[in-house]
Design a protein around this motif. Structure first.
Motif, mmCIF file in Angstrom:
data_model
loop_
_atom_site.group_PDB
_atom_site.id
_atom_site.type_symbol
_atom_site.label_atom_id
_atom_site.label_comp_id
_atom_site.label_asym_id
_atom_site.label_seq_id
_atom_site.Cartn_x
_atom_site.Cartn_y
_atom_site.Cartn_z
ATOM 1 N N ASP A 26 0.873 -1.171 0.000
ATOM 2 C CA ASP A 26 0.000 0.000 0.000
ATOM 3 C C ASP A 26 0.914 1.225 0.000
ATOM 4 O OD1 ASP A 26 -1.749 2.068 0.426
ATOM 5 O OD2 ASP A 26 -2.908 1.039 1.975
ATOM 6 N N TYR A 27 1.304 1.646 -1.204
ATOM 7 C CA TYR A 27 2.283 2.721 -1.298
ATOM 8 C C TYR A 27 1.737 4.044 -0.758
ATOM 9 C CZ TYR A 27 5.166 -0.387 -4.086
ATOM 10 O OH TYR A 27 5.947 -1.437 -4.501
ATOM 11 N N ALA A 28 0.448 4.238 -0.870
ATOM 12 C CA ALA A 28 -0.133 5.466 -0.322
ATOM 13 C C ALA A 28 0.026 5.502 1.193
ATOM 14 C CB ALA A 28 -1.611 5.568 -0.711
ATOM 15 N N ALA A 29 -0.212 4.345 1.835
ATOM 16 C CA ALA A 29 -0.062 4.275 3.294
ATOM 17 C C ALA A 29 1.399 4.461 3.690
ATOM 18 C CB ALA A 29 -0.589 2.936 3.806
ATOM 19 N N ILE A 30 2.301 3.835 2.930
ATOM 20 C CA ILE A 30 3.734 3.975 3.230
ATOM 21 C C ILE A 30 4.162 5.433 3.096
ATOM 22 C CG2 ILE A 30 6.036 3.404 2.394
ATOM 23 C CD1 ILE A 30 4.950 0.614 1.691
ATOM 24 N N HIS A 31 3.670 6.100 2.047
ATOM 25 C CA HIS A 31 4.022 7.508 1.843
ATOM 26 C C HIS A 31 3.489 8.370 2.987
ATOM 27 C CE1 HIS A 31 4.882 11.249 -0.266
ATOM 28 N NE2 HIS A 31 3.641 11.634 -0.016
ATOM 29 N N LEU A 32 2.258 8.131 3.387
ATOM 30 C CA LEU A 32 1.683 8.898 4.496
ATOM 31 C C LEU A 32 2.425 8.603 5.803
ATOM 32 C CD1 LEU A 32 -0.463 10.823 5.553
ATOM 33 C CD2 LEU A 32 -2.028 8.856 5.787
ATOM 34 N N GLY A 33 2.784 7.321 5.992
ATOM 35 C CA GLY A 33 3.550 6.963 7.188
ATOM 36 C C GLY A 33 4.882 7.681 7.247
ATOM 37 N N GLU A 34 5.531 7.806 6.088
ATOM 38 C CA GLU A 34 6.810 8.514 6.047
ATOM 39 C C GLU A 34 6.614 9.997 6.366
ATOM 40 O OE1 GLU A 34 11.016 8.715 5.512
ATOM 41 O OE2 GLU A 34 9.554 7.186 6.077
ATOM 42 N N LYS A 35 5.499 10.553 5.917
ATOM 43 C CA LYS A 35 5.195 11.948 6.229
ATOM 44 C C LYS A 35 5.020 12.131 7.738
ATOM 45 C CE LYS A 35 1.939 15.653 5.056
ATOM 46 N NZ LYS A 35 0.743 16.019 4.261
ATOM 47 N N MET A 36 4.337 11.193 8.382
ATOM 48 C CA MET A 36 4.159 11.251 9.837
ATOM 49 C C MET A 36 5.495 11.049 10.546
ATOM 50 S SD MET A 36 1.044 11.993 10.232
ATOM 51 C CE MET A 36 1.098 11.901 12.023
ATOM 52 N N ALA A 59 2.564 6.791 12.458
ATOM 53 C CA ALA A 59 3.371 6.283 11.344
ATOM 54 C C ALA A 59 3.468 4.763 11.388
ATOM 55 C CB ALA A 59 4.767 6.906 11.388
ATOM 56 N N LEU A 60 3.576 4.185 12.576
ATOM 57 C CA LEU A 60 3.685 2.723 12.691
ATOM 58 C C LEU A 60 2.391 2.017 12.292
ATOM 59 C CD1 LEU A 60 5.730 1.915 15.925
ATOM 60 C CD2 LEU A 60 6.452 1.795 13.545
ATOM 61 N N LYS A 61 1.264 2.674 12.534
ATOM 62 C CA LYS A 61 0.002 2.064 12.116
ATOM 63 C C LYS A 61 -0.027 1.880 10.599
ATOM 64 C CE LYS A 61 -2.691 4.144 15.880
ATOM 65 N NZ LYS A 61 -3.755 5.135 16.188
ATOM 66 N N LEU A 62 0.639 2.779 9.883
ATOM 67 C CA LEU A 62 0.646 2.740 8.428
ATOM 68 C C LEU A 62 1.761 1.859 7.869
ATOM 69 C CD1 LEU A 62 0.020 6.554 8.058
ATOM 70 C CD2 LEU A 62 -1.590 4.762 7.382
ATOM 71 N N ASN A 63 2.882 1.798 8.582
ATOM 72 C CA ASN A 63 4.007 0.964 8.133
ATOM 73 C C ASN A 63 4.822 0.526 9.348
ATOM 74 O OD1 ASN A 63 6.088 -0.337 6.842
ATOM 75 N ND2 ASN A 63 7.039 1.513 6.022
ATOM 76 N N PRO A 64 4.443 -0.607 9.966
ATOM 77 C CA PRO A 64 5.115 -1.039 11.202
ATOM 78 C C PRO A 64 6.558 -1.486 11.016
ATOM 79 C CG PRO A 64 3.570 -2.699 10.467
ATOM 80 C CD PRO A 64 3.347 -1.516 9.584
ATOM 81 N N ARG A 65 7.028 -1.599 9.779
ATOM 82 C CA ARG A 65 8.412 -2.019 9.536
ATOM 83 C C ARG A 65 9.322 -0.849 9.156
ATOM 84 N NH1 ARG A 65 9.094 -7.578 8.910
ATOM 85 N NH2 ARG A 65 11.037 -7.166 7.809
ATOM 86 N N ASN A 66 8.881 0.363 9.400
ATOM 87 C CA ASN A 66 9.676 1.542 9.069
ATOM 88 C C ASN A 66 10.798 1.692 10.095
ATOM 89 O OD1 ASN A 66 10.727 4.191 8.732
ATOM 90 N ND2 ASN A 66 8.806 4.862 7.791
ATOM 91 N N VAL A 67 12.007 1.380 9.691
ATOM 92 C CA VAL A 67 13.131 1.378 10.622
ATOM 93 C C VAL A 67 13.380 2.762 11.192
ATOM 94 C CG1 VAL A 67 14.834 1.716 8.777
ATOM 95 C CG2 VAL A 67 15.534 0.637 10.916
ATOM 96 N N ASN A 68 13.162 3.803 10.404
ATOM 97 C CA ASN A 68 13.408 5.160 10.881
ATOM 98 C C ASN A 68 12.446 5.564 11.994
ATOM 99 O OD1 ASN A 68 15.580 5.799 9.081
ATOM 100 N ND2 ASN A 68 14.092 6.002 7.433
ATOM 101 N N VAL A 69 11.239 5.033 11.935
ATOM 102 C CA VAL A 69 10.266 5.311 12.990
ATOM 103 C C VAL A 69 10.725 4.683 14.306
ATOM 104 C CG1 VAL A 69 7.899 4.925 13.771
ATOM 105 C CG2 VAL A 69 8.344 5.564 11.400
ATOM 106 N N TRP A 70 11.139 3.417 14.235
ATOM 107 C CA TRP A 70 11.603 2.747 15.452
ATOM 108 C C TRP A 70 12.837 3.444 16.029
ATOM 109 C CZ3 TRP A 70 8.627 -0.366 18.060
ATOM 110 C CH2 TRP A 70 7.620 -1.068 17.398
ATOM 111 N N GLN A 71 13.696 3.940 15.159
ATOM 112 C CA GLN A 71 14.857 4.696 15.637
ATOM 113 C C GLN A 71 14.399 5.944 16.402
ATOM 114 O OE1 GLN A 71 18.086 3.553 12.095
ATOM 115 N NE2 GLN A 71 17.098 5.544 12.089
ATOM 116 N N GLY A 72 13.438 6.649 15.834
ATOM 117 C CA GLY A 72 12.943 7.856 16.491
ATOM 118 C C GLY A 72 12.280 7.554 17.820
ATOM 119 N N ILE A 73 11.502 6.479 17.873
ATOM 120 C CA ILE A 73 10.854 6.091 19.133
ATOM 121 C C ILE A 73 11.910 5.790 20.195
ATOM 122 C CG2 ILE A 73 9.483 4.287 20.243
ATOM 123 C CD1 ILE A 73 7.900 4.090 17.608
ATOM 124 N N GLY A 74 12.945 5.047 19.805
ATOM 125 C CA GLY A 74 14.014 4.735 20.751
ATOM 126 C C GLY A 74 14.679 5.984 21.293
#
Length: 293
Positions: A26-36, A59-74
């Motif tokens: 779902d590229y639209a969801a991935i794109h929105l997740g990256e925006k978040m 962002a994780l709801k849209l793409n739970p495998r986004n490594v950059n999101v997990w980095q930011g959470i940490g």
């Protein structure tokens, strides 16, 4: 909210499994997740961790495998001193393939606080081998090597960091400590002399410089540093510090006996314990985390 227990995190797919060829993204969801995610990064950079965690959660709801999101959470949880949550998020980022030096360094700090020194040193070594290493990784590896008693290896890490951060007093003290324990007394003296020029009233630096001068039989120099220590703390602190083994030879000199007698008389009204002095003057080799903005 992204606070509380690990159960608050969205469940991520098994990390060992790559998406099948027929699966559709779902590229639209991935794109929105990256925006978040970018929004979360902005909040994190400004120190607004609650807002950052909220954005990262979306962002994780849209793409739970986004490594950059997990980095930011940490990083958020490191800032908030929530170690268990920080470790979970950073470990997830590493499992997902993160090779970010800052992330590896932060996870190593958390491991060292748990006593997992070998794992921490392995991560810091990886950080220093990267094309764009994290400067705190170099410092933290050196501090961990001090804990291990690997003096020369500690110097190899701490000396470059000292050159890059010449005003970091505690890092300079750690380097001088390693140099002294490695028998490099003249280098330790020079390191302390340089940082004392910037922080002449630092009790810890005065104490260290006094001990090094006493070892080198520089009696008048040792006296000067001990007098500064007395002025910046108390006569009692200087007196009891002077009773440590580092000053055994110095106390047998004439000038050493005179100073010991003077400090003893001046400190008679004070009540202070060796543990209090150690806590006040000990070199800090605990892990260093980045400062919040």
């Amino acid at each position: 909210a992204m606070r509380g227990t690990p159960g608050h995190y969205p469940e991520i797919p098994p990390l060992a499994r790559e998406p099948a060829a027929e699966e559709k993204f779902d590229y639209a969801a991935i794109h929105l997740g990256e925006k978040m995610r970018l929004q979360g990064d902005g909040y994190l950079a400004s120190g607004a961790t609650p807002e950052a965690l909220k954005a990262y959660g979306e962002a994780l709801k849209l793409n739970p495998r986004n490594v950059n999101v997990w980095q930011g959470i940490g990083k958020c949880y490191v800032r908030d001193a929530e170690r268990d949550m920080a470790k979970l998020a950073l470990e997830t980022a590493v499992q997902l393939g993160s090779s970010n030096a800052e992330v590896l360094s932060l996870l190593a700090c958390l491991y060292r606080q748990e006593g997992r020194l070998t794992e921490a040193l392995g991560l810091w070594h990886r950080c220093r081998s990267m094309a764009r290493p994290d400067s705190l990784a170099e410092l933290n590896e050196g501090l961990a090597l001090l804990e291990r008693g690997h003096w020369e290896a500690a110097i190899a890490c701490l000396a470059p960091y000292r050159q890059a951060s010449p005003t970091d007093v505690e890092a300079a003290r750690a380097l001088a400590f390693a140099q002294a324990r490695a028998g490099r007394w003249k280098e330790a003296r020079m390191t302390l002399r340089d940082i004392l020029a910037l922080e002449p009233d630092s009790p810890g630096l005065s104490a260290d410089a006094a001990a090094v001068a006493a070892h080198e039989w520089l009696a008048e120099e040792a006296v000067g540093h001990l007098e500064t220590l007395a002025d910046t703390t108390s006569e009692g602190v200087a007196y009891y510090f002077m009773l440590s083994p580092a000053f055994d030879g110095f106390r047998r000199t004439e000038i050493g006996r005179r100073l010991e007698s003077a400090l003893m008389v001046a400190s008679m009204a004070e009540t202070i314990t060796p543990d209090q002095i150690k806590g006040m003057l000990a070199v800090d080799i605990s892990p260093r985390f980045p400062l919040a903005p």
